[in-house]
Design an enzyme around this catalytic site. Sequence first.
Site, mmCIF file in Angstrom:
data_model
loop_
_atom_site.group_PDB
_atom_site.id
_atom_site.type_symbol
_atom_site.label_atom_id
_atom_site.label_comp_id
_atom_site.label_asym_id
_atom_site.label_seq_id
_atom_site.Cartn_x
_atom_site.Cartn_y
_atom_site.Cartn_z
ATOM 1 N N ARG A 246 -6.727 -4.506 -7.735
ATOM 2 C CA ARG A 246 -6.042 -3.301 -7.260
ATOM 3 C C ARG A 246 -4.938 -3.698 -6.281
ATOM 4 O O ARG A 246 -4.918 -4.803 -5.785
ATOM 5 C CB ARG A 246 -7.034 -2.360 -6.602
ATOM 6 C CG ARG A 246 -7.686 -2.939 -5.375
ATOM 7 C CD ARG A 246 -8.849 -2.067 -4.941
ATOM 8 N NE ARG A 246 -9.071 -2.183 -3.514
ATOM 9 C CZ ARG A 246 -10.131 -1.676 -2.895
ATOM 10 N NH1 ARG A 246 -11.055 -1.021 -3.578
ATOM 11 N NH2 ARG A 246 -10.276 -1.811 -1.600
ATOM 12 N N CYS B 243 4.352 -3.676 -7.457
ATOM 13 C CA CYS B 243 5.494 -3.747 -6.539
ATOM 14 C C CYS B 243 5.807 -2.341 -6.042
ATOM 15 O O CYS B 243 6.174 -1.462 -6.828
ATOM 16 C CB CYS B 243 6.694 -4.338 -7.273
ATOM 17 S SG CYS B 243 8.198 -4.107 -6.335
ATOM 18 N N ASN C 62 -4.082 3.581 -0.840
ATOM 19 C CA ASN C 62 -5.299 3.115 -0.182
ATOM 20 C C ASN C 62 -5.040 1.793 0.525
ATOM 21 O O ASN C 62 -4.557 0.836 -0.084
ATOM 22 C CB ASN C 62 -6.406 2.916 -1.233
ATOM 23 C CG ASN C 62 -7.765 2.739 -0.606
ATOM 24 O OD1 ASN C 62 -8.333 3.682 -0.066
ATOM 25 N ND2 ASN C 62 -8.287 1.531 -0.628
ATOM 26 N N GLU C 63 -5.323 1.770 1.812
ATOM 27 C CA GLU C 63 -5.235 0.543 2.623
ATOM 28 C C GLU C 63 -3.994 -0.293 2.316
ATOM 29 O O GLU C 63 -4.085 -1.431 1.845
ATOM 30 C CB GLU C 63 -6.509 -0.292 2.438
ATOM 31 C CG GLU C 63 -7.726 0.381 3.029
ATOM 32 C CD GLU C 63 -8.944 -0.522 3.131
ATOM 33 O OE1 GLU C 63 -8.993 -1.536 2.420
ATOM 34 O OE2 GLU C 63 -9.842 -0.206 3.918
ATOM 35 N N CYS D 42 5.797 -8.497 -1.582
ATOM 36 C CA CYS D 42 6.176 -8.796 -2.968
ATOM 37 C C CYS D 42 7.520 -9.546 -2.972
ATOM 38 O O CYS D 42 8.426 -9.215 -2.211
ATOM 39 C CB CYS D 42 6.295 -7.491 -3.749
ATOM 40 S SG CYS D 42 6.876 -7.714 -5.425
ATOM 41 N N CYS E 181 9.401 -10.114 -5.882
ATOM 42 C CA CYS E 181 10.049 -9.940 -7.190
ATOM 43 C C CYS E 181 11.552 -9.689 -7.003
ATOM 44 O O CYS E 181 12.011 -9.442 -5.887
ATOM 45 C CB CYS E 181 9.385 -8.793 -7.951
ATOM 46 S SG CYS E 181 9.934 -7.163 -7.407
ATOM 47 N N CYS F 147 12.465 -6.614 -4.975
ATOM 48 C CA CYS F 147 12.211 -6.738 -3.534
ATOM 49 C C CYS F 147 13.198 -7.704 -2.883
ATOM 50 O O CYS F 147 13.603 -7.505 -1.739
ATOM 51 C CB CYS F 147 10.763 -7.177 -3.304
ATOM 52 S SG CYS F 147 9.623 -5.839 -3.698
ATOM 53 N N GLU G 50 -13.250 6.005 5.890
ATOM 54 C CA GLU G 50 -14.391 5.278 5.311
ATOM 55 C C GLU G 50 -15.213 4.753 6.479
ATOM 56 O O GLU G 50 -14.688 4.030 7.333
ATOM 57 C CB GLU G 50 -13.912 4.096 4.467
ATOM 58 C CG GLU G 50 -13.069 4.511 3.291
ATOM 59 C CD GLU G 50 -12.577 3.325 2.460
ATOM 60 O OE1 GLU G 50 -13.094 2.201 2.638
ATOM 61 O OE2 GLU G 50 -11.658 3.526 1.651
ATOM 62 N N TRP H 31 -17.633 -9.153 -2.809
ATOM 63 C CA TRP H 31 -16.879 -10.399 -2.977
ATOM 64 C C TRP H 31 -17.303 -11.422 -1.927
ATOM 65 O O TRP H 31 -16.852 -12.548 -1.937
ATOM 66 C CB TRP H 31 -15.376 -10.153 -2.921
ATOM 67 C CG TRP H 31 -15.004 -9.170 -1.872
ATOM 68 C CD1 TRP H 31 -14.765 -9.445 -0.569
ATOM 69 C CD2 TRP H 31 -14.896 -7.769 -2.013
ATOM 70 N NE1 TRP H 31 -14.511 -8.288 0.104
ATOM 71 C CE2 TRP H 31 -14.576 -7.239 -0.750
ATOM 72 C CE3 TRP H 31 -15.043 -6.905 -3.104
ATOM 73 C CZ2 TRP H 31 -14.395 -5.884 -0.540
ATOM 74 C CZ3 TRP H 31 -14.856 -5.561 -2.880
ATOM 75 C CH2 TRP H 31 -14.537 -5.065 -1.618
HETATM 76 C C1 GAL Z 1 -12.272 -0.540 1.897
HETATM 77 C C2 GAL Z 1 -11.538 0.078 0.719
HETATM 78 C C3 GAL Z 1 -12.506 0.756 -0.223
HETATM 79 C C4 GAL Z 1 -13.636 -0.155 -0.522
HETATM 80 C C5 GAL Z 1 -14.301 -0.543 0.768
HETATM 81 C C6 GAL Z 1 -15.543 -1.373 0.602
HETATM 82 O O1 GAL Z 1 -11.545 -1.475 2.553
HETATM 83 O O2 GAL Z 1 -10.592 1.026 1.110
HETATM 84 O O3 GAL Z 1 -11.842 1.114 -1.390
HETATM 85 O O4 GAL Z 1 -13.155 -1.251 -1.203
HETATM 86 O O5 GAL Z 1 -13.382 -1.246 1.529
HETATM 87 O O6 GAL Z 1 -15.340 -2.539 -0.013
#
Ligand code: GAL
Length: 660
Positions: free
Chosen positions: A103, A107, A141-142, A148, A150, A153, A299, A308
């Site tokens: 994700r 660009c 998101n975040e 980038c 390319c 850019c 969040e 990960w």
């Molecule tokens: C945040 C992100 C979420 C999810 C969460 C937990 O940083 O915005 O989409 O990935 O971490 O991993």
Amino acid sequence: MKIGVDYYPEQWERKYWREDADQMKEAGVRIVRMGEFAWSRLEPQEKQYSFEWLDEAVAIFAERQIQIILCTPTCTPPQWLFEKYPEVIQMDKTGRRVPIGIRGHRCLNHPLYRQKCKDIITKLATRYRDNAWVVGYQIDNELEANHCCCPVCEEKFREFLQKKYGRIENLNQAYGNTVWSGEYSSFSQIRPPFGEHPTWLNPSYMLDFHRYASESTAEYVAFQRELIHAIDEKALITTNTWFCENMPDCYEMFADLDFVSYDNYPATALPTDEETLYSHAFHLDFMRGIKQKNFWIMEQLSGNLGSWTPMSPALQPGMLKGYSLQAIAHGADTILHFRWRTAVSGAEMFWHGILDHSNVKGRRYREFCELCQTVNQLTDLENTVISNKVAILYSSEQEYAFKIQPQVEGMHYFTQLKAYHDAFTCFGVGVDLIDWMSDLSIYDVVVAPTIFVTNHEIEHNLRQFVENGGHLILTNRSGVKDANNLCIMAPLPTVFSDIAGITVKEYDPIGPVRQRLRLAEELSENGKQTAEASLWCDIIDAEDTKVLARYGENFYQGSAAITQNQYGGGRVYYIGTVLNRRGMLALIKYMIRESGIEYVEGLPLGVEHTVRENGKEKWTFLFNNTKETQAFSWKVVSQKGADEMHQEVLKPFEMRIWKE
Ligand code: GAL
């Protein structure tokens, strides 16, 4: 004050949706966030839209009077888009397109991608603008600063430079490009910083690249904001941010957004070193400081972290609730927990939510219900704010400049800021972390750590603050560079020398070893007059200035390390070294007393004291961020004298809130 959850209807069979919404309602949830990764569900083929499922999910929550934040799904463009338009894939600094399938790998500047964003956002906002339960939007998101490389850019970077410098000669002059035949004869020769050795590149050019990358992300946010706003004028608009390697300048990114929202994942393993105990408080104060107003958590920690990375320890009893209330104590008004259900598929299946894979309601669910009940009773807290007398200045310029040229092994910009925040927090003194260009007139004490890259405005603002009676802390590595990131040819701290009343004769970047420091009598505690210095030692010439600490060893033994200077109506403290915790606490305690600000005596390590108020009433928060029960006596000390002593017992992660 609201508690909510992040929900992914696209990841669950429909049969769960109503059941989930009923359970949320029963728990006390008042808001959900949806849709930030759902582009492939909303537009499965180019221009073939499928919003019926989202209509249904929105209706389910609306029927239960649960508000909805929808997200623009632009962080995860669908696979068909990359197949058809591979040119929108981000290019890394080796010149390769990054692998797709994760994700955020697009660009931000590509006109084709922008058009696709425009199409989907227009559909989304038009569809829900008349739905009173859809109260706002999260953009993407975040987001990180746009690195980038390319061709699109590259051109944008050149445009940024051309706008800034006008003529190539001006840029050459600003960067000092006579070194290593670095002179350009045309803007077309300028490229993004390709290659594995950025520390060999010109620091002035690198600082401009970081400035450009940040501005580029802010411009992308503004692009999305304008689209939504043009369709739905009353919608709240924000984006969710976090502390990442490529931080954009948040003051710039949030400038036109309604409020800041932050993704708050305090580590579930408590730190073993005392310094990091107050890190969550630091992060929360940083978020409040971006717009100097209350913020949201988009969040919030709800279960063991992992996916990960190997998994983190389980949440201790009390943590889920305690960390949410801690965010409120630092100015959060709405908190959405990540996530209602733990995913059973995809890369994040071990990043736990409130409900486990087992689908059995467990300990965390029960604690979450308790949290909702507590917060739903805090209606009085609406419209309360945090007003502090101490500010620590953050500057993305310094953060970038230190990343470009680390000054000594172990010394990091954020760590410097945290160390000061930590010391004030230990004494129950609230701190605002604010942009270095903010108005300082409402503060009594300002800490300006390592103003490495300076400019005339900050020089003027700090001087004026002190002239008007403020107490200012300056530190080593201040006044080193001008706004172009070129070294200033004058004794350090150059433009700040006169207000600090000192000059630096020489410096010793000692790195992560420790050296003895002798503290002046005023800083001694229980007869102890020693502390430790590490990382950096400015050897200070302090002829007419009061000395608060001297080096206790090395060839500069006896030289001044920390000084205090009277200037105008105020004071300037110059901290030439990096203090250990004992030294830092001694210094800050002395400073608090000298400046006359209110503080708390008797807080045990890990217990935080904060205040929210509305001009008439005042709410005090006491939070135990430790695994032990804390029993202690404490009192507020102010210029009026000391309050009466209070007795307190706090269970692990317990928060006490009361109104006066
Ligand atoms: C945040 C992100 C979420 C999810 C969460 C937990 O940083 O915005 O989409 O990935 O971490 O991993």
